[in-house]
Design an enzyme around this catalytic site. Structure first.
Site, short mmCIF file in Angstrom:
data_model
loop_
_atom_site.label_atom_id
_atom_site.label_comp_id
_atom_site.label_asym_id
_atom_site.label_seq_id
_atom_site.Cartn_x
_atom_site.Cartn_y
_atom_site.Cartn_z
N ARG A 47 0.80 -1.01 -0.02
CA ARG A 47 0.31 -0.32 0.16
C ARG A 47 0.54 1.31 0.29
O ARG A 47 2.11 1.38 0.21
CB ARG A 47 -0.50 0.27 0.70
N GLY A 48 -0.17 2.44 -0.22
CA GLY A 48 0.93 3.73 -0.69
C GLY A 48 0.93 3.79 -1.88
O GLY A 48 1.56 3.21 -2.99
N ALA A 49 0.67 5.44 -2.32
CA ALA A 49 0.71 5.64 -4.21
C ALA A 49 2.20 5.33 -4.07
O ALA A 49 1.77 4.22 -5.18
CB ALA A 49 0.55 6.63 -3.46
N ARG A 90 -7.03 -0.24 -7.14
CA ARG A 90 -7.70 0.78 -5.95
C ARG A 90 -7.82 1.82 -7.19
O ARG A 90 -6.74 2.36 -7.61
CB ARG A 90 -6.06 0.86 -5.28
N GLN A 197 -2.37 2.12 9.73
CA GLN A 197 -0.62 3.23 8.82
C GLN A 197 -0.14 3.58 10.41
O GLN A 197 0.96 3.20 10.41
CB GLN A 197 -1.26 3.18 8.08
N ASP A 238 -1.97 11.03 -2.36
CA ASP A 238 -1.96 9.94 -2.74
C ASP A 238 -1.87 10.69 -4.82
O ASP A 238 -2.44 9.63 -5.39
CB ASP A 238 -2.84 8.87 -2.29
N ASN A 248 -5.43 12.44 0.56
CA ASN A 248 -4.97 12.05 1.36
C ASN A 248 -5.20 11.10 1.66
O ASN A 248 -6.17 10.72 2.27
CB ASN A 248 -3.57 12.54 1.71
N LYS A 249 -4.75 10.02 2.70
CA LYS A 249 -5.28 9.52 3.94
C LYS A 249 -6.34 9.48 4.57
O LYS A 249 -6.30 11.43 5.31
CB LYS A 249 -4.42 8.27 5.03
#
Ligand code: MRU
Length: 356
Positions: A47-49, A90, A197, A238, A248-249
């Protein structure tokens, strides 16, 4: 502790450090099919862009090895389906589609090559993308290091270190590491509900790097700012629209509002591959909706009734006017972002990054 790479190509397979199990267990997934990498992406094993960009590239290289087709056009048509499946995993992180499209065009440039050559070209392209990703994050970390004064306490949301970027320094966390090496800072880590996270991954990475930190729940940031216990904030992204609106998150927007209310700088750090110049502003950024059970509990724990209605947007968009500066591998960009980002994009070639 020796930590396996976040993602690597080894002996014809893609090996992925399973982030769902961290920090309690260090386990590696061994993927021999693109569909397995796709599943790892969907379930947040990786995960993570920026890391999703690297994963997408290796998934395409892996998928190409499995394609059997009677001729070149049929091979490319099947490769297109493999790449479409990767992109569908995603929706929010633009790096994923950006990397997958880069693989699609690598397969066609130059046109008319035999399948064996296209397969080799795709693997070389995935390796090149991963190497480039590393260089860009190093340049980004160096560019942002001077933003923080000695001893400052800096709020960080979600996870933007090596786990999220597949690069040794990370994006926002890379900036914090570089600032800490220069003159010492402290990180205030927000836990990042619902998948934690920040609590699970960022604390783990900061501890390995011996960077001092304090873990807080997401709702504590405004009060700590009011009491003078947070001096600034930095997050990753992201997808960033051309005007600087940053997805973002989930929870990021609230931290940005709190920072503005208390007169604190709020920074966003991401590589240029996170900027989506096709979107004039953040309104059209697709926001991933995840399953409600992720809000009712985590792993084996559940703290809400099993049928409690729950919303789960995985990201939010922080409007550009709440952002003090955006840090990329090209430098520190100040408002108006619609000018400063675009100028940088056109001005610098990757060679400039290698020289940085
Ligand atoms: O859902 P995730 O874990 O893939 O979320 C992405 C992120 O890690 C964050 O939003 C991060 O702050 C930006 S990507 C380095």
């Amino acid at each position: 502790m020796s930590v396996p790479p976040v993602i690597e190509w080894r002996a014809g397979a893609v090996r992925i450090l399973d982030q769902r199990r961290l920090p309690d267990a260090v386990e590696v997934l061994h993927c021999t099919e693109a569909a397995q990498v796709n599943e790892a992406i969907r379930t947040l094993a990786i995960r993570g862009a920026p890391a999703l960009g690297v994963a997408a590239a290796y998934a395409a290289a892996l998928g190409a090895r499995r394609i059997q087709a009677p001729d070149g056009p049929a091979f490319l048509a099947r490769l297109d389906r493999v790449i479409d499946d990767i992109i569908a995993t995603r929706p929010t992180a633009v790096n994923l589609a950006w990397a997958a499209e880069r693989m699609r065009s690598a397969a066609r440039t130059p046109a008319g090559a035999p399948a064996s050559e296209v397969r080799a070209r795709l693997l070389a392209e995935a390796h090149a993308l991963a190497a480039d990703n590393e260089l860009r994050h190093r340049a980004l970390a160096a560019a942002g290091a001077a933003l923080f004064a000695p001893g400052q306490r800096v709020l960080h949301h979600c996870n933007t270190g090596p786990l999220a970027t597949a690069a040794s320094l990370g994006s926002a966390l890379g900036v914090l590491q570089a600032a800490h090496q220069r003159h010492g800072i402290e990180v205030v880590v927000s836990e990042t509900r619902p998948l934690l996270q920040g609590a699970r991954l960022t604390t783990w990475e900061l501890a390995q790097r011996e960077i001092p930190f304090t873990l807080i729940t997401d709702g504590m940031s405004a009060s700590l700012m009011r009491r003078g216990r947070i001096d600034a904030a930095i997050v990753g992204a992201d997808r960033i629209a051309a005007n600087g609106d940053a997805a973002n998150k989930i929870g990021t927007y609230g931290h940005a509002l709190a920072a503005r209310a208390h007169g604190l700088p709020f920074y966003v750090a991401a590589p240029m591959s996170t900027i989506d110049f096709a979107l004039p502003d953040g309104d059209a950024i697709p926001i991933e909706e995840r399953a409600p059970q992720e809000v009712r509990g985590y792993a084996a724990w559940r703290w809400a009734p099993p049928d409690a209605p729950a919303a789960n947007p995985a990201f939010d968009v922080t409007p550009h006017d709440l952002v003090t500066a955006i840090v990329t591998e090209r430098g520190v960009h100040r408002p108006p972002f619609v000018d400063t980002l675009r100028r940088q994009d056109a001005a610098a070639a990757p060679a400039d990054v290698r020289a940085a």
